[in-house]
Design an enzyme around this catalytic site. Sequence first.
Site, PDB file in Angstrom:
ATOM      1  N   MET A  30       0.839  -1.198   0.000  1.00 31.07           N
ATOM      2  CA  MET A  30       0.000   0.000   0.000  1.00 31.07           C
ATOM      3  C   MET A  30       0.876   1.250   0.000  1.00 31.07           C
ATOM      4  SD  MET A  30      -3.552  -0.716   1.937  1.00 31.07           S
ATOM      5  CE  MET A  30      -2.988  -0.604   3.626  1.00 31.07           C
ATOM      6  N   HIS A  34       9.149   1.069   3.192  1.00 30.19           N
ATOM      7  CA  HIS A  34      10.230   1.131   4.171  1.00 30.19           C
ATOM      8  C   HIS A  34      11.104  -0.108   4.001  1.00 30.19           C
ATOM      9  CE1 HIS A  34       7.815  -1.811   6.317  1.00 30.19           C
ATOM     10  NE2 HIS A  34       6.810  -0.966   6.386  1.00 30.19           N
ATOM     11  N   GLU A  35      12.065  -0.269   4.914  1.00 31.68           N
ATOM     12  CA  GLU A  35      13.028  -1.368   4.763  1.00 31.68           C
ATOM     13  C   GLU A  35      12.348  -2.738   4.748  1.00 31.68           C
ATOM     14  OE1 GLU A  35      13.267   1.144   6.857  1.00 31.68           O
ATOM     15  OE2 GLU A  35      15.315   1.901   7.010  1.00 31.68           O
ATOM     16  N   HIS A  37       9.399  -3.515   3.385  1.00 24.19           N
ATOM     17  CA  HIS A  37       8.957  -3.748   2.005  1.00 24.19           C
ATOM     18  C   HIS A  37      10.149  -4.070   1.103  1.00 24.19           C
ATOM     19  CE1 HIS A  37       5.587  -0.958   3.340  1.00 24.19           C
ATOM     20  NE2 HIS A  37       4.921  -2.020   2.906  1.00 24.19           N
ATOM     21  N   GLN A  61     -10.289  -2.275   2.693  1.00 25.05           N
ATOM     22  CA  GLN A  61      -9.781  -2.949   3.887  1.00 25.05           C
ATOM     23  C   GLN A  61      -9.626  -2.009   5.070  1.00 25.05           C
ATOM     24  OE1 GLN A  61      -6.142  -4.201   1.650  1.00 25.05           O
ATOM     25  NE2 GLN A  61      -5.074  -3.825   3.577  1.00 25.05           N
ATOM     26  N   GLU A 150       5.627 -11.301   7.632  1.00 20.73           N
ATOM     27  CA  GLU A 150       4.979 -11.990   8.748  1.00 20.73           C
ATOM     28  C   GLU A 150       4.482 -11.032   9.837  1.00 20.73           C
ATOM     29  OE1 GLU A 150       7.672 -15.008  10.113  1.00 20.73           O
ATOM     30  OE2 GLU A 150       7.033 -16.425   8.557  1.00 20.73           O
ATOM     31  N   GLN A 155      -3.007 -11.995   8.202  1.00 19.50           N
ATOM     32  CA  GLN A 155      -3.254 -11.722   6.786  1.00 19.50           C
ATOM     33  C   GLN A 155      -2.539 -12.746   5.907  1.00 19.50           C
ATOM     34  OE1 GLN A 155      -3.139  -7.616   4.809  1.00 19.50           O
ATOM     35  NE2 GLN A 155      -1.119  -8.411   4.291  1.00 19.50           N
ATOM     36  N   ARG A 186       8.623  -2.880  11.800  1.00 18.99           N
ATOM     37  CA  ARG A 186       8.579  -1.819  10.797  1.00 18.99           C
ATOM     38  C   ARG A 186       7.203  -1.784  10.156  1.00 18.99           C
ATOM     39  NH1 ARG A 186       9.556   2.465   9.221  1.00 18.99           N
ATOM     40  NH2 ARG A 186      11.406   3.265   8.196  1.00 18.99           N
ATOM     41  N   SER A 188       4.422   1.154   7.864  1.00 24.83           N
ATOM     42  CA  SER A 188       4.221   2.484   7.289  1.00 24.83           C
ATOM     43  C   SER A 188       3.608   3.436   8.309  1.00 24.83           C
ATOM     44  CB  SER A 188       3.322   2.382   6.054  1.00 24.83           C
ATOM     45  OG  SER A 188       3.922   1.571   5.066  1.00 24.83           O
TER      46      SER A 188
END
Length: 282
Positions: A30, A34-35, A37, A61, A150, A155, A186, A188
């Site tokens: 989305m 960040h690191e 992703h 969602q 994870e 999800q 970490r 968003s």
Amino acid sequence: MQILKEKEALRKLVRALKNDRHSIGFVPTMGALHEGHLSLIEQALSTCDKVVVSIFVNPTQFNNPEDLQKYPRTLEKDVELIKQLSDDVIVFSPTASEMYGDSISSEEFSFDGLEYQMEGKYRSGHFNGVGTIVKRLFEMVEPDKAFFGEKDYQQLQIIKKLVEKQGLNVEVIGCPIYREKNGLARSSRNERLSAGERQKAAFIYEILQKVKEDFGTKSAKEITTWVSNQFESQPDLLLEYFEIANADNLLSVQEEDMTKKYRAFIAAYSGDIRLIDNIALN
């Protein structure tokens, strides 16, 4: 780098890649990368010929309209971060109307009860929204492998169940949680935390580490009571839930069976910012 905004252009490109026998890795996001992703994208790049990264803030969602409105949107910055890894990544960044047409609504799914645990108790309709967008993206990208962190473990299990029940030909790969130096998972949403709030939020991971240490010597009930008491001493963090659950079916543990795998799950608020985390216990 190719940046596509229309699903038909994506489908056309995917067909061409598949005709040339390229394996395709997919990292749905989305945005506000960040690191964590980037670690997913790196893993995809290391195992697949071509990688597609979707950047789409999925409205179906979000059960809280304010959370949707405040969710960070940083497409230009995201693209630059991806370029630092590879200039050969395909970015798919559609609008809501491109993905949903005139009716922005979710399909109804059954995930064999996974959807009713933890997050499902507090975020009505959330996993229908997740299932809807992931199914559509899988059908467009037709990936060989899809990579998910994870941190959102529930999800991850939901998406594996989606693939199983819909008969989708994709391997879903869970990747380790990427943490900040203080242990905070970490996310968003961390970007909305002040420096002080971010430091205090490290308490969440400290609790999970202690839970892991005590699991097997103390009962789940004892541990849960202890966690609640610990959060009561933290005025800047509000515990929403803590659960020890079976890692496969996500059902809360009633009596430990050490032949099965368990995880501890937690959700807490720092101000109006909701943070989640989890840890494998055995």
